[in-house]
Design a protein around this motif. Structure first.
Motif, mmCIF file in Angstrom:
data_model
loop_
_atom_site.group_PDB
_atom_site.id
_atom_site.type_symbol
_atom_site.label_atom_id
_atom_site.label_comp_id
_atom_site.label_asym_id
_atom_site.label_seq_id
_atom_site.Cartn_x
_atom_site.Cartn_y
_atom_site.Cartn_z
ATOM 1 N N GLU A 190 0.827 -1.205 0.000
ATOM 2 C CA GLU A 190 0.000 0.000 0.000
ATOM 3 C C GLU A 190 0.862 1.256 0.000
ATOM 4 O OE1 GLU A 190 -3.178 0.356 -0.385
ATOM 5 O OE2 GLU A 190 -3.576 -1.794 -0.508
ATOM 6 N N SER A 191 2.153 1.102 -0.285
ATOM 7 C CA SER A 191 3.035 2.262 -0.366
ATOM 8 C C SER A 191 2.635 3.114 -1.566
ATOM 9 C CB SER A 191 4.484 1.804 -0.518
ATOM 10 O OG SER A 191 4.642 1.086 -1.730
ATOM 11 N N PRO A 192 3.020 4.388 -1.583
ATOM 12 C CA PRO A 192 2.697 5.237 -2.741
ATOM 13 C C PRO A 192 3.176 4.639 -4.057
ATOM 14 C CG PRO A 192 3.500 6.586 -0.935
ATOM 15 C CD PRO A 192 3.693 5.163 -0.512
ATOM 16 N N GLN A 193 4.365 4.000 -4.043
ATOM 17 C CA GLN A 193 4.888 3.411 -5.275
ATOM 18 C C GLN A 193 3.987 2.289 -5.782
ATOM 19 O OE1 GLN A 193 6.591 3.867 -2.352
ATOM 20 N NE2 GLN A 193 8.813 3.888 -2.731
ATOM 21 N N ILE A 194 3.526 1.444 -4.860
ATOM 22 C CA ILE A 194 2.696 0.305 -5.261
ATOM 23 C C ILE A 194 1.305 0.778 -5.677
ATOM 24 C CG2 ILE A 194 1.615 -1.839 -4.478
ATOM 25 C CD1 ILE A 194 4.648 -1.960 -5.041
ATOM 26 N N LYS A 195 0.773 1.754 -5.005
ATOM 27 C CA LYS A 195 -0.534 2.300 -5.409
ATOM 28 C C LYS A 195 -0.465 2.861 -6.829
ATOM 29 C CE LYS A 195 -2.457 3.423 -0.860
ATOM 30 N NZ LYS A 195 -2.870 4.517 0.055
ATOM 31 N N LYS A 196 0.646 3.545 -7.143
ATOM 32 C CA LYS A 196 0.807 4.088 -8.497
ATOM 33 C C LYS A 196 0.885 2.956 -9.525
ATOM 34 C CE LYS A 196 3.693 7.012 -11.446
ATOM 35 N NZ LYS A 196 3.621 6.050 -12.573
ATOM 36 N N ILE A 197 1.642 1.911 -9.202
ATOM 37 C CA ILE A 197 1.762 0.784 -10.131
ATOM 38 C C ILE A 197 0.403 0.149 -10.372
ATOM 39 C CG2 ILE A 197 2.656 -1.569 -10.355
ATOM 40 C CD1 ILE A 197 5.220 -0.562 -8.962
ATOM 41 N N PRO A 253 12.527 -1.968 -5.618
ATOM 42 C CA PRO A 253 12.794 -3.051 -4.662
ATOM 43 C C PRO A 253 12.180 -2.745 -3.304
ATOM 44 C CG PRO A 253 14.740 -1.694 -4.962
ATOM 45 C CD PRO A 253 13.740 -1.214 -5.964
ATOM 46 N N LEU A 254 12.022 -3.772 -2.498
ATOM 47 C CA LEU A 254 11.372 -3.623 -1.197
ATOM 48 C C LEU A 254 12.122 -2.652 -0.286
ATOM 49 C CD1 LEU A 254 8.968 -4.606 0.454
ATOM 50 C CD2 LEU A 254 10.370 -6.530 1.237
ATOM 51 N N ARG A 255 13.435 -2.565 -0.427
ATOM 52 C CA ARG A 255 14.215 -1.656 0.425
ATOM 53 C C ARG A 255 13.845 -0.193 0.193
ATOM 54 N NH1 ARG A 255 17.607 -3.715 -3.378
ATOM 55 N NH2 ARG A 255 18.486 -2.245 -4.898
ATOM 56 N N GLU A 256 13.192 0.102 -0.943
ATOM 57 C CA GLU A 256 12.767 1.468 -1.228
ATOM 58 C C GLU A 256 11.303 1.711 -0.882
ATOM 59 O OE1 GLU A 256 13.736 2.495 -5.234
ATOM 60 O OE2 GLU A 256 15.855 1.907 -5.028
ATOM 61 N N ARG A 257 10.636 0.696 -0.341
ATOM 62 C CA ARG A 257 9.233 0.837 0.082
ATOM 63 C C ARG A 257 9.005 0.007 1.343
ATOM 64 N NH1 ARG A 257 6.648 -3.684 -2.329
ATOM 65 N NH2 ARG A 257 7.922 -4.650 -3.949
ATOM 66 N N ARG A 258 9.743 0.374 2.382
ATOM 67 C CA ARG A 258 9.766 -0.415 3.610
ATOM 68 C C ARG A 258 8.401 -0.460 4.306
ATOM 69 N NH1 ARG A 258 14.846 -1.587 5.486
ATOM 70 N NH2 ARG A 258 14.136 -1.598 7.637
ATOM 71 N N ASP A 259 7.540 0.504 3.997
ATOM 72 C CA ASP A 259 6.201 0.491 4.595
ATOM 73 C C ASP A 259 5.398 -0.739 4.197
ATOM 74 O OD1 ASP A 259 6.819 2.890 5.711
ATOM 75 O OD2 ASP A 259 5.592 4.109 4.357
ATOM 76 N N ASP A 260 5.796 -1.399 3.114
ATOM 77 C CA ASP A 260 5.075 -2.586 2.655
ATOM 78 C C ASP A 260 5.496 -3.862 3.392
ATOM 79 O OD1 ASP A 260 3.521 -1.269 0.766
ATOM 80 O OD2 ASP A 260 5.050 -1.448 -0.789
ATOM 81 N N ILE A 261 6.593 -3.799 4.157
ATOM 82 C CA ILE A 261 7.105 -5.012 4.814
ATOM 83 C C ILE A 261 6.082 -5.637 5.766
ATOM 84 C CG2 ILE A 261 8.855 -5.909 6.410
ATOM 85 C CD1 ILE A 261 10.869 -4.020 5.058
#
Length: 211
Positions: free
Chosen positions: A12-19, A175-183
């Motif tokens: 649910e990070s901003p990056q994943i929502k955009k994708i 990569p996950l390291r750039e969207r740690r909120d998704d962990i």
């Protein structure tokens, strides 16, 4: 939103929502798509999600990993062959592009495709036809191409002409390291999945997650 995407592409990070929004938008097009990101980031899930949300969803989603076979075998898999096309060709083989007609072809690890495969793909994209090995008959195909690579930009051995044809639409998966909120969401997803599979009741504390 397609259940396949929601159940398999977690975040649910901003990056994943955009994708996820981009997937919905891109699914309504027939243009080729290039998906790039590190190994394990979910490129195949995105490719299948685009297909499932598209008007082609009732037709085949066909996958080939261009890094898994030598160039000559990739060619024969993609376009098929006729009896006697080469030693050992004892029966006709329908190629993957024919099987994917009116559907989607997913070319995984396209960056590892050899020179002959690249040339063939340019011809198919430009003319929407294939010729089985050992035949001069042109077969019309209507196939959307989605490609994926774990490295971008591609190497100097990769045809720029083909890259331009494969990438009018692009999706980058960080990569996950750039969207740690998704962990935490990913941990929760996999714990729930494995608890069901192995009939366990494992719980992960907030301390363990570091939140």
């Amino acid at each position: 939103m397609d259940n396949f995407l929601e159940n398999n592409f977690i975040g649910e990070s901003p990056q994943i929502k955009k994708i996820k929004n981009d997937i919905i938008s891109i699914s309504h097009s027939n243009l080729p798509v290039l998906i790039y990101g590190e190994t394990g980031t979910g490129k195949s899930i995105i490719a299948e999600s685009i297909h499932r949300l598209s008007d082609r969803s009732e037709n085949p989603f066909v996958v080939i990993n261009t890094a898994s076979l030598p160039d000559n075998l990739v060619l024969s898999e993609m376009v098929g062959y006729e009896i006697g096309a080469f030693t050992g060709a004892k029966s006709r083989k329908i190629g993957l592009f024919e099987l994917a007609d009116k559907g989607t072809m997913f070319l995984d690890e396209i960056g590892d495709a050899g020179e002959e495969v690249q040339k063939m793909l340019i011809r198919i994209i430009d003319r929407n036809v294939i010729k089985r090995l050992g035949s001069n008959e042109e077969i019309k195909v209507n196939t959307r191409i989605i490609s994926a690579t774990n490295r971008f930009p591609l190497t100097n051995n990769f045809s720029n002409d083909l890259l331009l044809r494969l990438s009018p639409l692009k999706i980058f998966i960080p990569p996950l390291r750039e969207r740690r909120d998704d962990i935490p969401l990913l941990v929760e997803h996999f714990v729930r999945q494995f608890n069901l599979e192995f009939k366990k009741k494992v719980k992960i504390s907030k301390d363990a997650l570091g939140i």
